[in-house]
Design an enzyme around this catalytic site. Structure first.
Site, short mmCIF file in Angstrom:
data_model
loop_
_atom_site.label_atom_id
_atom_site.label_comp_id
_atom_site.label_asym_id
_atom_site.label_seq_id
_atom_site.Cartn_x
_atom_site.Cartn_y
_atom_site.Cartn_z
N GLY A 132 0.82 -1.21 0.00
CA GLY A 132 0.00 0.00 0.00
C GLY A 132 0.85 1.26 0.00
O GLY A 132 1.35 1.67 1.07
N SER A 140 1.48 9.55 -8.73
CA SER A 140 2.84 9.72 -9.26
C SER A 140 3.75 10.38 -8.23
O SER A 140 4.97 10.27 -8.33
CB SER A 140 2.81 10.58 -10.53
N GLU A 365 3.40 1.22 -11.35
CA GLU A 365 4.86 1.10 -11.19
C GLU A 365 5.58 2.24 -11.90
O GLU A 365 6.63 2.04 -12.51
CB GLU A 365 5.36 -0.24 -11.76
#
Ligand SMILES: Cc1cc2nc3c(=O)[nH]c(=O)nc-3n(C[C@H](O)[C@H](O)[C@H](O)COP(=O)(O)OP(=O)(O)OC[C@H]3O[C@@H](n4cnc5c(N)ncnc54)[C@H](O)[C@@H]3O)c2cc1C
Length: 386
Positions: A132, A140, A365
């Site tokens: 988390g 971002s 990611e």
């Protein structure tokens, strides 16, 4: 052309052990994932019971040493990611989150007691983990996180909300990053802790065979030893993301390979104007372009893997790999979709599923924009984030 589309004969660059791990993972995907995946995707279902099978094959936390983990090299981990994602990005996401985002921080920054308690059962797939970091208002820019950790007597009390968390609703253990007085710290939160709850995010049209959830921490009280003692600051979560992104560099090429294989098969059997559509130059151009990018991307992944095994891989090089390979995989999926015509928009073929999944892979990611900025900074020395 062989079914694995290894035009450059990269197979020759792999060791016996690496080939074995790749073939074992491919066998699992062929037998257990491919026959069912269209239905799981359609129903928005991740088959939790397969976690133990992935664990049994040594695929969870496979690049970690000790504590029941397989201890393979980085190239083997990458090959497994590629084969899992050739099945579905949801399966690679599951393994990435379990191994690189939940197990890795415990392995790297945890106490001996935390490692003994959690890692063997996570490697076996008996305990499922999640990671988390992202919050509703901080994606971002996770350094802005609002989730807080307050010391209270010997305990910690966590408050806040995490968003878009893979495996969240099925996790037994959440690794939660929160802001404390001392800086950002990582906490191990068992799912049955009072004050911890999850809510699955429905109506996703991407990564449907993967659980994505919101985590709510409402005066969630944890014992003092729930904190990861070995790291402080954003270096903690960012180092985990770097591990997982490395897997994506490989995984994206798995999704791409499945799309090329499907398009090639279709192009040689579908007849229009009295000839297979693969005989038209425009179709051949698409197929040739796909093969070029698939070959280059897989070679890039292998090169980065060898650098990682040498201890020389930098986060910026991982950014280059993630940016290129996900971008190209998405292009391949979209181009393959056109070759399949109307059939390309159905779940009878894997292509639209992979294309939709890759939209998430492009965003999580580190978005493609964020990786572009990382490369821009590496080139110019100038930070264009703010
Ligand atoms: C299916 C799925 C699973 C996920 N799993 C996890 C998980 O397990 N754990 C977890 O913590 N998170 C997870 N995430 C969250 C993911 O990491 C974030 O979605 C991602 O970091 C982007 O954040 P955001 O969606 O808030 O977009 P934003 O940060 O709001 O960005 C929106 C757009 O603005 C652009 N942008 C932002 N800043 C800049 C800038 N400085 N310059 C130029 N462009 C910029 C972005 O690139 C993007 O195009 C998951 C997301 C998805 C979709």
């Amino acid at each position: 052309m062989t079914t694995d589309l290894d035009f450059l004969d990269l197979d020759r660059l792999l060791s016996e052990e690496e080939r074995l791990i790749r073939d074992t993972t491919r066998g699992f995907v062929t037998d257990k994932v491919l026959p069912e995946i269209a239905g799981w995707f359609e129903r928005g279902h991740f088959p939790r019971e397969l976690a133990k099978e992935l664990g049994g094959l040594g695929l969870l936390g496979m690049h970690l040493e000790g504590y029941g983990c397989a201890g393979t090299n980085a190239v083997s981990y990458g090959l497994a990611a590629l084969e899992l994602e050739a099945g579905d990005s949801g399966f690679r996401s599951f393994a990435s989150v379990q191994g690189s985002l939940a197990m890795f921080p415990i392995w790297k920054y945890g106490s001996e007691q935390q490692k003994q308690r959690w890692l063997p059962r996570m490697a076996a797939g008996e305990v499922i983990g999640c990671f988390g970091l992202t919050e509703p208002d901080f994606g971002s820019n996770p350094a802005g996180m609002r989730t807080s950790a307050r010391g209270d007597g010997g305990d910690w009390v966590l408050n806040g909300t995490k968003m878009w968390i893979t495996n969240g609703g099925i996790a037994d253990l959440a690794v939660v990053w929160a802001r404390a007085e001392e800086g950002v710290l990582g906490f191990l939160v068992p799912a049955d802790t009072p004050g911890f709850s999850t809510r699955d995010i429905d109506r996703k049209l991407s990564l449907r065979a993967s659980v994505t959830s919101e985590l709510v921490l409402d005066d969630c009280r944890l014992p003092g030893d729930a904190v990861l003692p070995g790291v402080r600051g954003m270096r903690g979560p960012l180092s985990c993301l770097n591990e997982a992104r490395y897997g994506i560099v490989w995984g994206a090429m798995g999704a791409a390979r499945a799309c090329v294989a499907s398009a090639l098969d279709y192009a040689t059997s579908r007849v229009q104007f009295d000839r297979p559509i693969g005989g038209f130059q425009l179709t051949q151009q698409k197929l040739a372009d796909m093969l070029v990018e698939l070959s280059k991307g897989t070679l890039l992944a292998l090169h980065l893997g060898r650098l990682k095994d040498d201890g020389r891989l930098t986060p910026e090089q991982v950014s280059l790999g993630k940016l290129n390979n996900v971008r190209e995989a998405l292009e391949i999926a979209r181009s393959a979709r056109t070759i399949l015509g109307a059939n390309g928009v159905t779940l009878e073929y894997p292509v639209i599923r992979h294309a939709n999944n890759l939209e998430s892979v492009l965003t999580y990611e580190g978005t493609s924009e964020v990786h572009t900025l990382i490369l821009g900074q590496a080139l110019t020395g100038l930070d264009a984030f703010n």
